[in-house]
Motif scaffolding. Structure first.
Motif: not given
Length: 80
Positions: A14-18, A55-65
């Motif tokens: 896991v690298h990058g992503g917003s 990566r867990a969800a945050d205020n702007n993005y859904n969780a992603a596996t």
């Protein structure tokens, strides 16, 4: 004999992503490895090992596996 441990930064899963959500790792139904925190441990080199990251969800993005990544396990000679 000690269990060999491999730090995750060597795999670059896991690298990058917003997103800012926490990242967790899983070995799923693997029979030859396990994950504790961010450390992959080989438990049986004759088994299977597939790992994924979430990566867990945050205020702007859904969780992603991530897709599962197959890790090839092999035996090696013991140190003298």
């Amino acid at each position: 004999m000690a269990t060999p441990h491999v730090p995750w930064q060597h795999f670059g899963i896991v690298h990058g992503g917003s997103g800012t959500g926490a990242v967790t790792y899983s070995a799923g139904t693997s029979t030859g490895c396990s994950v504790t925190g961010s450390t992959l441990s080989v438990t049986d080199a004759s088994g299977t090992c597939s790992v994924s990251a979430t990566r867990a969800a945050d205020n702007n993005y859904n969780a992603a596996t991530s897709a599962e990544i197959a890790v090839t396990l092999t035996t090696t000679d013991q140190a003298a």
